[in-house]
Design a protein around this motif. Structure first.
Motif, PDB file in Angstrom:
ATOM      1  N   THR A   5       0.620  -1.299   0.043  1.00 45.52           N
ATOM      2  CA  THR A   5      -0.022   0.083   0.112  1.00 45.52           C
ATOM      3  C   THR A   5       0.758   1.232  -0.071  1.00 45.52           C
ATOM      4  O   THR A   5       0.508   2.264  -0.664  1.00 45.52           O
TER       5      THR A   5
ATOM      6  N   ASP B  24      -6.103  -1.432  -4.841  1.00 44.49           N
ATOM      7  CA  ASP B  24      -5.400  -1.793  -3.633  1.00 44.49           C
ATOM      8  C   ASP B  24      -6.575  -2.854  -2.914  1.00 44.49           C
ATOM      9  O   ASP B  24      -7.459  -2.685  -2.409  1.00 44.49           O
ATOM     10  N   GLU B  25      -6.109  -4.190  -3.278  1.00 45.70           N
ATOM     11  CA  GLU B  25      -7.181  -5.201  -2.741  1.00 45.70           C
ATOM     12  C   GLU B  25      -8.673  -4.766  -3.219  1.00 45.70           C
ATOM     13  O   GLU B  25      -9.380  -4.724  -2.060  1.00 45.70           O
TER      14      GLU B  25
END
Ligand SMILES: Nc1ncnc2c1ncn2[C@@H]1O[C@H](COP(=O)(O)OP(=O)(O)OP(=O)(O)O)[C@@H](O)[C@H]1O
Ligand SMILES: [Mg+2]
Length: 360
Positions: free
Chosen positions: A42, A161-162
């Motif tokens: 991240t 991000d995910e």
């Protein structure tokens, strides 16, 4: 557009979150960033986006240093795991948001906005939901709307991000295929963070493996899965059997077992050193025990044979360590192995990592 980071360092207090990271993300490709929790994924995305400033190093967008460019100028689209859509706005208004807040000179007309949002909702196949509010959507629908919203401003880079992290396995699988198709249509350079190795290997053109703020390997899914650059990558991308021992003359001696390692990856002539052999379960040959059979003698503890593959839990006769092997269910059935039976296993393919500097 190409994205590159050069020698990026980022600390939080004494903690090194990114340690001299350099990476190239080719234009139009979908890259998966993979690694254990806390390894810096991240943080890296936030640096590329301009939401975080590296202590040193550069972010290059199309070869140009982006350090002084504000988040908005970088033309980056984001989707996060728990991406909050505006609850009080309809789906339509959520997607239109990025266009409406543009400076007056760049803002499209109401007609253009209407057309654009409609096109985007068709693209994510949710045009029929335009008038609903986010709480009336499923999790997967919300993530697709979040993606439409990110795409509305025509980002040059898409950072995910995910995005499917919170969804159940079946929905994730549908959405990752859908993302791949979407990416093939649009060709926006995209970086996709995931915890899920299978997801990364299935969806990406390129996979980056990170560990403790550093890059362990970068390559195609085939390269990282079949030719892992380090023991970490081996262990991270799937199950693996590990044999510690000593390599000499093409043989790895490991606790009473002699593995023939000559010619396999990582074995050089004339090596005499500590080493470890890594063998994936499907790289194990399994047969019924017969007197004089060569290989590791094991007992079949448990067979899990649902679907196309039979997964065998095997216990070594000499030291009770467990070995995992995977064979086709067809072969398993035709051989008629029974739990409790004595079998013999041999690695068909393996990779040795020699402990450099431990040669005595
Ligand atoms: N603002 C911050 N202040 C202090 N430490 C931070 C901050 N942001 C991140 N860290 C630390 O930096 C490390 C990397 O964090 P990061 O969020 O990049 O990890 P990640 O790879 O995305 O992990 P996950 O898979 O759990 O999301 C972690 O140890 C985290 O605790
Ligand atoms: Mg993270």
């Amino acid at each position: 557009m190409t994205i590159a980071v050069k020698n990026i360092n980022k600390r939080f207090g004494d903690f090194v979150a990114l340690n001299n990271v350099s990476l190239d993300f080719p234009a139009g490709e979908l890259t998966a960033l993979l690694g254990p929790s806390g390894c810096g994924k991240t943080t890296l995305l936030r640096c590329i986006a301009g939401l975080e400033h590296p202590d040193s190093g550069q972010v290059l967008l199309d070869g140009e240093d982006a350090s002084d460019r504000h988040v908005r100028e970088r033309q980056v689209g984001f989707v996060f795991q728990h991406y909050a859509l505006f609850k009080h706005m309809t789906v339509f208004e959520n997607v239109a948001f990025g266009l409406r807040v543009k400076p007056r000179a760049q803002r499209p007309s109401e007609d253009q906005i209407r057309r654009k949002v409609k096109d985007l909702l068709e693209l994510v196949q949710l045009d029929w939901l335009a008038d609903r509010y986010p709480p009336q959507l499923s999790g997967g629908q919300r993530q697709r709307i979040a993606l439409a919203r990110a795409l509305a401003v025509e980002p040059r880079v898409l950072l995910l991000d995910e995005p499917f992290g919170a969804l159940d396995a079946k929905v994730r699988k549908e959405l990752r295929r859908w993302l791949r198709r979407l990416h093939d249509d649009l060709h926006v350079s995209s970086i996709f963070v995931t915890h899920d190795q299978e997801e990364a290997l299935e969806v990406a053109d390129q996979v980056v493996l990170m560990n403790k703020g550093t890059v362990e390997q970068i390559g195609t899914p085939d390269q990282v899965y079949n030719h892992p650059a380090s023991p970490f990558v081996y262990g991270f991308l799937g199950n693996v059997n590990v044999f510690h021992g000593r390599v000499n003359g093409g043989v790895l001696a490991s606790e009473g077992v002699q593995l023939d390692v000559a010619g396999h990856d990582g074995v050089r002539d004339g090596v005499d050193a500590k080493g470890t052999a890594y063998v994936r379960p499907h790289e194990m040959d399994v047969e019924r025990y017969a007197a004089g059979a060569e290989g590791i003698v094991v007992k079949l503890r448990r067979a899990h044979a649902i679907g196309p593959l039979a997964q065998l839990d095997l216990e070594r006769a000499d030291n009770a360590q467990m070995i995992e092997a995977t064979i086709s269910n067809e072969r398993f059935t035709s051989l008629g192995f029974k739990e409790g039976e004595t079998l013999v296993v041999r690695p068909k393919r393996l990779r040795v990592f020699v402990d450099e500097g431990a040669s005595s």
